[in-house]
Design a protein around this motif. Structure first.
Motif, PDB file in Angstrom:
ATOM      1  N   UNK A  66       0.763  -1.316  -0.112  1.00  0.00           N
ATOM      2  CA  UNK A  66       0.148  -0.010   0.097  1.00  0.00           C
ATOM      3  C   UNK A  66       0.679   1.111   0.038  1.00  0.00           C
ATOM      4  N   UNK A  67       1.861   0.943   0.523  1.00  0.00           N
ATOM      5  CA  UNK A  67       3.024   2.450   0.599  1.00  0.00           C
ATOM      6  C   UNK A  67       4.014   2.100  -0.129  1.00  0.00           C
ATOM      7  N   UNK A  68       4.622   3.349  -0.623  1.00  0.00           N
ATOM      8  CA  UNK A  68       5.717   3.100  -1.407  1.00  0.00           C
ATOM      9  C   UNK A  68       6.877   4.306  -1.067  1.00  0.00           C
ATOM     10  N   UNK A  69       8.072   3.879  -0.737  1.00  0.00           N
ATOM     11  CA  UNK A  69       9.063   4.865  -0.349  1.00  0.00           C
ATOM     12  C   UNK A  69       9.937   5.118  -1.613  1.00  0.00           C
ATOM     13  N   UNK A  70      10.258   6.398  -1.906  1.00  0.00           N
ATOM     14  CA  UNK A  70      11.293   6.862  -2.856  1.00  0.00           C
ATOM     15  C   UNK A  70      12.122   7.945  -2.406  1.00  0.00           C
ATOM     16  N   UNK A  71      13.064   8.252  -3.186  1.00  0.00           N
ATOM     17  CA  UNK A  71      13.814   9.581  -2.824  1.00  0.00           C
ATOM     18  C   UNK A  71      14.486  10.184  -4.105  1.00  0.00           C
ATOM     19  N   UNK A  72      14.578  11.436  -4.034  1.00  0.00           N
ATOM     20  CA  UNK A  72      15.116  12.434  -4.980  1.00  0.00           C
ATOM     21  C   UNK A  72      16.397  12.850  -4.490  1.00  0.00           C
ATOM     22  N   UNK A  73      17.777  12.382  -5.098  1.00  0.00           N
ATOM     23  CA  UNK A  73      19.006  12.824  -4.018  1.00  0.00           C
ATOM     24  C   UNK A  73      19.063  14.227  -4.721  1.00  0.00           C
TER      25      UNK A  73
END
Length: 123
Positions: A66-73
């Motif tokens: 249900x949840x998705x983690x992501x990053x923009x360095x």
């Protein structure tokens, strides 16, 4: 010293979505893996999701799928996309930076927490 600032919390009905952001600012020579925690009223703070420098992710069983983690360095920002929200997801959500090493030269690398953002899901 790095500061973390969460945003994107709010109130939503069950089944809805929210996207949380955690923006880092300030100088530090330390490198961090990032994670999200949450704390519901009367309960202990619990791990929700994490992401490391290689982009490997982990999730609590309660949010998997249900949840998705992501990053923009480039933007020094971590995101938590929350879909199919449930009433039991209601909590204050905190961003945390975990240092990969405790020392960077003479610099001590401490854990860093944001101030939190409230998420309320009504059924």
């Amino acid at each position: 010293q790095v500061q973390l600032a969460e945003s994107g919390g709010g109130s939503v009905q069950a089944g809805g979505s929210l996207r949380l952001s955690c923006a880092a600012s300030g100088y530090t020579p330390c490198s961090y893996d990032m994670s999200w925690y949450r704390q519901a009223p009367g309960k202990e703070r619990e791990f929700v999701s994490g992401i490391d420098s290689a982009g490997s992710t982990s999730y609590a069983d309660s949010v998997l799928g249900r949840f998705t983690i992501s990053q923009d360095n480039a933007k020094k920002t971590v995101y938590l996309q929350m879909d199919s929200l449930k009433a039991e997801d209601t909590a204050i959500y905190y961003c945390k930076g975990d240092p990969r090493r405790r020392r960077a030269g003479t610099w001590y690398c401490a854990d860093n927490w944001g101030q939190g953002t409230q998420v309320t899901v009504s059924s």
